[in-house]
Each structure stands twice: as structure tokens, then as C-alpha cells.
Design a protein around this motif. Structure first.
Motif, short mmCIF file in Angstrom:
data_model
loop_
_atom_site.label_atom_id
_atom_site.label_comp_id
_atom_site.label_asym_id
_atom_site.label_seq_id
_atom_site.Cartn_x
_atom_site.Cartn_y
_atom_site.Cartn_z
N THR A 168 90.73 81.17 110.68
CA THR A 168 91.63 81.74 109.61
C THR A 168 91.00 82.90 109.11
O THR A 168 89.94 82.88 108.29
CB THR A 168 91.95 80.79 108.40
N GLU A 169 91.54 84.32 109.40
CA GLU A 169 90.94 85.50 108.96
C GLU A 169 91.63 86.00 107.76
O GLU A 169 92.92 85.97 107.66
CB GLU A 169 90.90 86.52 110.06
N GLN A 170 90.88 86.55 106.83
CA GLN A 170 91.31 87.06 105.48
C GLN A 170 90.87 88.63 105.56
O GLN A 170 89.52 88.63 105.31
CB GLN A 170 91.15 86.33 104.42
N LYS A 171 91.45 89.51 105.61
CA LYS A 171 90.79 90.74 105.43
C LYS A 171 90.89 91.52 103.86
O LYS A 171 92.08 91.39 103.26
CB LYS A 171 91.84 91.72 106.07
N GLU A 172 89.86 91.76 103.44
CA GLU A 172 89.81 92.10 102.14
C GLU A 172 89.42 93.72 101.86
O GLU A 172 88.42 94.31 102.60
CB GLU A 172 88.38 91.29 101.43
N GLY A 173 90.13 94.45 101.24
CA GLY A 173 90.10 95.61 101.05
C GLY A 173 89.38 96.26 99.88
O GLY A 173 88.91 97.46 99.67
N GLY A 174 88.64 95.37 99.14
CA GLY A 174 87.99 95.83 97.74
C GLY A 174 86.30 95.98 98.08
O GLY A 174 85.89 95.71 98.95
N VAL A 175 85.87 96.60 97.09
CA VAL A 175 84.24 96.46 97.19
C VAL A 175 83.59 95.58 96.32
O VAL A 175 82.29 95.59 96.08
CB VAL A 175 83.90 97.92 96.81
N SER A 176 84.18 94.38 95.93
CA SER A 176 83.71 93.34 95.25
C SER A 176 82.69 92.49 95.81
O SER A 176 81.59 92.13 95.05
CB SER A 176 84.61 92.44 94.45
N GLY A 177 82.73 92.45 97.09
CA GLY A 177 81.73 91.67 97.89
C GLY A 177 81.96 90.35 97.71
O GLY A 177 81.00 89.40 97.45
N SER A 178 83.12 89.80 97.28
CA SER A 178 83.31 88.50 97.20
C SER A 178 84.78 87.86 97.62
O SER A 178 85.73 88.57 98.02
CB SER A 178 83.42 87.98 95.49
N TYR A 179 84.83 86.48 97.76
CA TYR A 179 86.34 85.97 98.40
C TYR A 179 86.24 84.55 97.73
O TYR A 179 85.15 83.94 97.45
CB TYR A 179 86.21 86.11 99.90
N THR A 180 87.48 84.51 97.57
CA THR A 180 88.14 82.98 96.94
C THR A 180 88.96 82.15 97.89
O THR A 180 90.26 82.93 98.16
CB THR A 180 88.67 83.30 95.33
N LEU A 181 88.70 81.18 98.18
CA LEU A 181 89.46 80.00 98.71
C LEU A 181 90.07 79.28 97.76
O LEU A 181 89.46 78.56 97.28
CB LEU A 181 88.64 79.46 100.00
N ASN A 182 91.53 79.30 97.64
CA ASN A 182 92.45 78.49 96.74
C ASN A 182 92.85 77.21 97.49
O ASN A 182 93.07 77.26 98.46
CB ASN A 182 93.47 79.17 96.35
N ASN A 183 92.92 75.93 96.64
CA ASN A 183 93.42 74.92 97.10
C ASN A 183 92.67 74.49 98.38
O ASN A 183 93.53 74.18 99.48
CB ASN A 183 94.86 74.96 97.47
N PRO A 184 91.41 74.31 98.48
CA PRO A 184 90.88 73.68 99.51
C PRO A 184 91.05 72.24 99.72
O PRO A 184 91.35 71.53 98.57
CB PRO A 184 89.43 74.16 99.41
N GLU A 185 90.86 71.74 100.77
CA GLU A 185 91.02 70.16 100.86
C GLU A 185 89.70 69.66 100.40
O GLU A 185 88.51 70.17 100.54
CB GLU A 185 91.01 69.92 102.42
N PRO A 186 89.82 68.47 99.54
CA PRO A 186 88.75 68.12 98.77
C PRO A 186 87.73 67.46 99.82
O PRO A 186 87.98 66.92 100.75
CB PRO A 186 89.46 66.66 97.92
N CYS A 187 86.50 67.61 99.14
CA CYS A 187 85.18 67.06 100.15
C CYS A 187 85.31 67.46 101.55
O CYS A 187 85.18 66.47 102.34
CB CYS A 187 85.32 65.40 99.83
N THR A 188 85.67 68.53 101.95
CA THR A 188 85.84 69.02 103.11
C THR A 188 84.70 70.03 103.51
O THR A 188 84.46 71.07 102.50
CB THR A 188 87.35 69.56 103.33
N ASN A 189 84.20 69.86 104.66
CA ASN A 189 82.99 71.10 105.08
C ASN A 189 83.88 72.41 105.42
O ASN A 189 84.56 72.24 106.63
CB ASN A 189 82.06 70.66 105.96
#
Length: 695
Positions: A168-189
């Protein structure tokens, strides 16, 4: 003229089509050129790569030529280098690829144009920091543009779980150098990768995969529990089996299970099984089973727990399945990847909550080779997906489930591919006679017979072949051959048969009996039986001083009742003993008297009583004579054995009388030869000696 024009036009068309077909068969991709960079600097040269696709039947030269402006570079591979001396920085550059076949035909790729300042390819970024202790998951990285002192461009992030194959690809346009994944499945790699560009340059390659495990939460849902029983035996054991929770429901590491067993006698027990240490729990990737028997268990309650909580309890009524007596059809179809099961359920009542379709590798031990699917009562057909094995028997069963019972509805066996059945493991003669024989054989196990065995064939000779049904599958079978010839040798064979053919023969040899031999055998049997009984009785009488056979006697004969013994006693110890001896009896020959061994104590006691006996008058009572010498001489069937009789004997021991020689109720009449018997024997001996002298 028109014909010539048509031919000329057709030739031109064929030539054009030939070049067109060759152009399709040989294609060169346009080159991809870039200036590679590492962590600290960029290269001065340009690297170009390309691909070539062509029909293998077309023979091409192994050389390719990279063209740019007025320069070229010929190589034998699929990449070439444009050195810094042969191009101008921050300028436009036109590049293409050329090759030819052995006939000299030239093939060119499309031409690409680019600015040399825009083909810088930075090294992949490195993910440095991860925040995953709480939701959401947050990752941080450092852009390679900082190392190269270039303008920072945009970055792209992609992620996937272990169970997923696509990113699953997410394109980030900022220069912050970070990414946040919301609502991940619990205890999942989760696996993450990042790539970045510097200014308007090319994207870097993807970074190394960085794996992050999301935070754990309390499990949800219920365990899917079932029990595995040997349905072919009416009183078989069962074991509890269950499917492991998917991570979406476990939401953490399952630490163990709580099992409560409710027994038929009203008691219950609670077991805690650790997922890491329990020896009574056996698991694979999908399922687990508890390897203790559920015998006498009526009901079970089961749940799983992790560090933050536990699932809701799952309940199951444990009922040993009983085969339905009426025939309800089940239809099975199988290929390598699918099993289709359909059944008739018009009789289903309202208390049935669901169906369970179970399929199991026939012959596998409890808890193994088993899977099941729960089906709503509105459905009577399902298709199960799986990888089914060739030559393997699968027993497919449909169960009905209610609040208080699990009942077997219908069952059958199916193979995807059947093979020749195995050899019958045991075949022997059970009983035989003059014209018949009963044969017993052990059925071929379902795990080795390579198919459903509908029947067995039994035969001898060429024309005597019998088909015997193989149901039920798991029981040993018998079959009786009749109309055989007596006293004749036979060789009988048996083999299992299925759709793929018949298995190898198993044979047995025997000979029928002869009628005369049977009569002789029966006579000999009864003679030996009688002799054995007499020997047993004799041994028993000697050991126990009693004889169990009624027609011999119910009491032990007492020699003290004999007048001969008393005479000997009187002659030795009593001068008046002759008064007690009947005048009609002479002294018998003691040499022909059989001495019977009895216990010494009994003999001594009796002798003492007899020796203390005084001589008295004969008393006539009820028309017969009676001797009052301690033994009370009545009919011998009334011999003194009891304590009461002994007491009477002691009271009358002052007198002694003898019965006359004609008294047939005494000891001698029952057990000793009389005077007449002795005279008859002597007379016979004298006669035999006379005949011998005459001869």
C-alpha cells in the motif's frame, strides 16, 4: 496492365508487412539514464540501461550501441556509460539504442531527451525512529538530499502486513521526513519502505524493509471449537480441537487457554493450559487440540487470553455421535482444490441451530487431519477449498448442532483420485466341515487402500467367484462357502475392489473333513471325555475324602462299620469278642480285603469307640436287629456322620449285638463281599483248576 499493377502492389505490401512483423518481433526499450549518488557524493558519469525483447528464432548480434549526440559506445551487455568528458552539465541530451541482426538489418529504440541536471539518483533514505508503543504507528527518516547539499524533494512510503502480498503506497509531499499510519491492526507486524527525490531529480531506490509491530490489545470474538470422535465405533473417545484466532481477533500474543469440563455426574473441573508450556496441547499453524479424552464429559466451556484480556467463552455440547438409522443421502464431489458437499435437510426442526460439515483424512489419529465448516440451516450445499491429496480417503460428515446436543446426520467417504487397493492383511479359516467353510478376513485400512472399497471378491477355481459388500468399512468380515466336496483340498483367494481396479490376491489353503473320520473322531472324543471325568473324580475323592458324583455315594464309607474289622479288634483286645460275631459268618480271607487309606485321626477315634463297646443283648426294634456297638447298624444310607448320631452312639455303647448274615443293610452288604460271594469265587477257581488239569 491491371494485372501487372495488382501484382506489383501486392509485392510492395508483402515487403512492408515483413518489415512490420520484424519490427514487432524485435523491440528495444528506450534507455534509462541516471547519475548515481552515494551517501556523500554523486558520480560524474551517466549510466544508461535498457531491455531487448525479440523472437528467439531471430538471430541478433550480441552487441548494442548507445548513441548520444555525435558520440556512441558499443557494448555487449544491456548497459553502457557516458563519461563526463562527453557531455555538458545542465544541458539537454538525446540518447537511443541501436542493434542489428546477422543479415545486416538495423533496429533502433526510441530516442529519449533529458537535462543532465535532472537525472541525479540519490541513495535510499534510512528509517531512524519509530513510535509504536501506542497507536498510531509513526516512522521518521533522514533524506539523502541533506547529505548531498541538494534541495529536498518529495518522498514516498509504502507498507504491508505479513499476511499481505501487495504494498500500500502513500505519497508524501512534505519535507518533515515522517509518516503516520492510523488505525493499524493490533499486534500485527508491518513492513515499511521509503524513497525520496532531491529537487526535480529522480527518485531514489526503496530503503531497506523496516518491520514494526503494532501495539497489543485485548482479544475479541470467540474460539471456534469442535470435537473429533471416531465415528465408526459406537463408544469411542473424543478430543477437543479448536482453530487458532487470527491476529485481527487475538490482537496480541495468546498466552494460554481456560478449559472448563462439565461431567455427566454433575461435577466439573477447570484447566489452565499455557500456550508455551502445556504438554497436553498440540498445535500447528491453524489448529490445536487437547490430547486428553472427553470421556464422560457432557459439556465444555473454552476461551483464550492474552496479557490484556480474554475472549468470550465458547460452549460445546459433547455427544458421542450415533449413526442415523434412516438413509439420508449425502452427495460428494471433489477435485484437487475443492470439495462440494450437498445433503437433504427437509426434516430439520426449529431447535437445530446450525450444520457442521467435517472432513477428515480417514484413518488419521484423533485431532489430526481434520477440518470443519459451520453452515447456516438455510443452506444445504457448500464448497470447501483446500489442497486435497491423491489416493487419500476423506470421510465427510454433516452434523446437526443444537443447544444440548451434537448429532451425526450423514457421512460418506470420497477420494479425489483412487488407486489400486492394498492387499487384504489377514485371511484365514474360522470353521469348516465336510461341505462348508467359514472364512474371516481383516478389512483394508482406509489410510492405505487408495480408494473407497465397495466390495471384496472371494473365489476358488475359475467359476466360483462371490462379491461381498465392504460395509461397514472398519469391521472384520466373515463369509461362508457351501456346497463343497468332502475330503477335498481347496485354495481360496480374496481381493479388494474399487473404481481403479482390484488389488492383489490373498490366499488360504484348507481341506474339508471326511464323514467317517468325523464319526470316529466323535466316538474317540466321548471316550476320552469319559476317561477324563473318571480320572478327575478319582483325584478329587482322594484329595477331599468326598466324592462329588451322586450315583457313587453321598457319604464316605466308614470301615469301622465292618464286622470283619470289629472281629479283628475283638480277637486282639477282647476275650469275649466272639460273642459279637454273627454265627453265620466265617472268617473271610483278609488278603482279599481292599485297604482304603483315611485320616489317622478319624480311624483312631472310631477304633477307640469300638474298643470301649461292651457286649450286650440284641435289641429288636421295629422288626429289625440293631447293634449297640457305637455304629448303630441300620441301613448304610443312615450311617453315623453327624454329631447328633455320635451322641446316640455314646449313649448305647454299653451293649453290642450283631445282625444276622441275612441283614442286607450293613457295611458288608454295601461295600464288602459276602460269604456267598467268597464261596462263589472259590468254586470258580476250583473249576478252572480242574479244567486245567484235564487239559
Amino acid at each position: 496492365m491491371a494485372a501487372v499493377t495488382s501484382v506489383w502492389f501486392l509485392c510492395i505490401l508483402m515487403v512492408d508487412c515483413t518489415f512490420f512483423i520484424e519490427g514487432l518481433l524485435v523491440t528495444l526499450s528506450p534507455p534509462k539514464c541516471y547519475i548515481p549518488c552515494d551517501d556523500s557524493s554523486c558520480s560524474a558519469d551517466i549510466i544508461c540501461t535498457w531491455d531487448s525483447n525479440h523472437d528467439p528464432s531471430i538471430s541478433l548480434n550480441n552487441t548494442y550501441t548507445l548513441h548520444w549526440e555525435d558520440y556512441k559506445n558499443t557494448v555487449t551487455g544491456h548497459s553502457a556509460v557516458i563519461q563526463r568528458n562527453y557531455f555538458t552539465s545542465h544541458s539537454e541530451l538525446r540518447v537511443w539504442i541501436q542493434t542489428q541482426d546477422q543479415d545486416g538489418t538495423v533496429f533502433n529504440s526510441k530516442t529519449v531527451s533529458f537535462n543532465t541536471a535532472d537525472i541525479i539518483k540519490p541513495s535510499p533514505p534510512e528509517i531512524k525512529e519509530v513510535l509504536s508503543s501506542q497507536e498510531p504507528i509513526e516512522i521518521h527518516w533522514r533524506s539523502p538530499c541533506d547529505w548531498l547539499m541538494l534541495e529536498v524533494g518529495h518522498c514516498e512510503v509504502r507498507h504491508r502486513t505479513e499476511a499481505e502480498t501487495a504494498w500500500t503506497e502513500q505519497k508524501e509531499g512534505g519535507v518533515s521526513g515522517s509518516y503516520t499510519l492510523n488505525n493499524p491492526e493490533p499486534c500485527t507486524n508491518y513492513s515499511f519502505q521509503v524513497r525520496c527525490a532531491c529537487g526535480t531529480s529522480m527518485m531514489s531506490g526503496w530503503s531497506k524493509v523496516h518491520v514494526i509491530r503494532s501495539a497489543e490489545r485485548a482479544p475479541i470474538g470467540k474460539l471456534d471449537i469442535w470435537r473429533d470422535c471416531d465415528m465408526l465405533r459406537p463408544s469411542s473417545n473424543c478430543v477437543l480441537t479448536w482453530k487458532r484466532l487470527p491476529m485481527s481477533q487475538a490482537r496480541g500474543h495468546i498466552l494460554g487457554y481456560n478449559l472448563t469440563l462439565y461431567y455427566n455426574n454433575g461435577t466439573n473441573s477447570v484447566l489452565n493450559m499455557s500456550a508455551a508450556e502445556s504438554v497436553c496441547m498440540i498445535c500447528n499453524e491453524v489448529q490445536c487440540y487437547h490430547n486428553s479424552s472427553l470421556k464422560d464429559v457432557k459439556f465444555v466451556s473454552f476461551n483464550a487470553y492474552n496479557a490484556l484480556g480474554m475472549t468470550a467463552p465458547s460452549h460445546l455440547a459433547v455427544q458421542t455421535p450415533v449413526t442415523i438409522t434412516d438413509q439420508r443421502a449425502i452427495d460428494l464431489k471433489m477435485n484437487r482444490n475443492n470439495l462440494s458437499v450437498s445433503w437433504n435437510a427437509t426434516w430439520i426442526t426449529d431447535n437445530i441451530s446450525e450444520f457442521v460439515v467435517q472432513y477428515k483424512e480417514a484413518g488419521s489419529p484423533l485431532g489430526k487431519g481434520l477440518d470443519w465448516v459451520r453452515v447456516n440451516t438455510s443452506l444445504t450445499k457448500i464448497t470447501v477449498k483446500g489442497q486435497f491429496k491423491n489416493y487419500t480417503a476423506y470421510q465427510v460428515s454433516v452434523f446437526t448442532v443444537s443447544d444440548h446436543m451434537v448429532q451425526l446426520y450423514c457421512t460418506d467417504i470420497i477420494h479425489f483420485v483412487q488407486g489400486i487397493p492394498a492387499k487384504v492383511p489377514l485371511f484365514k479359516v474360522l470353521t469348516y466341515g465336510t461341505t462348508h467353510v467359514t472364512l474371516l478376513w481383516e478389512t483394508v485400512l482406509m489410510s492405505v487402500h487408495n480408494g473407497v472399497t465397495p466390495y471384496y471378491q472371494i473365489g476358488y477355481g475359475k467359476d466360483n467367484v462371490y462379491n461381498v459388500s465392504a460395509y461397514p468399512q472398519m469391521e472384520n468380515r466373515t463369509f461362508t462357502l457351501t456346497n463343497l466336496t468332502e475330503d477335498h483340498n481347496y485354495k481360496v483367494w480374496i481381493k479388494a475392489v474399487n473404481q481403479a481396479g482390484s488389488g492383489p490376491n490373498t490366499t488360504v489353503l484348507f481341506k474339508t473333513q471326511d464323514t467317517e473320520n468325523i464319526g470316529t473322531f466323535i466316538q474317540l472324543f466321548f471316550v476320552l471325555l469319559g476317561a477324563g471325568l473318571l480320572l478327575c473324580c478319582s483325584w478329587f475323592c482322594r484329595k477331599n475324602k468326598t466324592c462329588p458324583i451322586a450315583f457313587l455315594d453321598k457319604k464316605i464309607p466308614d470301615p469301622h462299620n465292618s464286622n470283619i474289622i470289629r472281629e479283628m479288634k475283638y480277637q486282639i483286645n477282647d476275650s469275649l469278642a466272639w460273642l459279637c460275631i454273627p454265627a453265620t459268618e466265617q472268617h473271610p480271607k483278609m488278603s482279599i480285603i481292599e485297604i482304603v487309606n483315611i485320616s489317622q485321626g478319624a480311624f483312631t477315634s472310631k477304633m477307640a469307640d469300638q474298643m470301649n463297646c461292651d457286649i450286650g443283648d440284641n435289641i429288636v426294634e421295629e422288626g429289625r436287629q440293631k447293634t449297640q456297638c457305637g455304629s448303630g447298624k441300620e441301613e448304610y444310607s443312615k450311617m453315623i456322620d453327624s454329631d447328633e448320631d455320635k451322641n446316640e452312639e455314646e449313649e448305647d455303647n454299653d451293649t453290642c449285638s450283631s445282625s444276622s448274615g441275612g441283614d442286607h443293610a450293613g457295611y458288608e452288604q454295601h461295600f464288602m463281599p459276602t460269604e456267598l460271594d467268597i464261596k462263589a469265587v472259590e468254586e470258580r477257581e476250583r473249576t478252572e483248576r480242574s479244567w486245567d488239569e484235564m487239559m
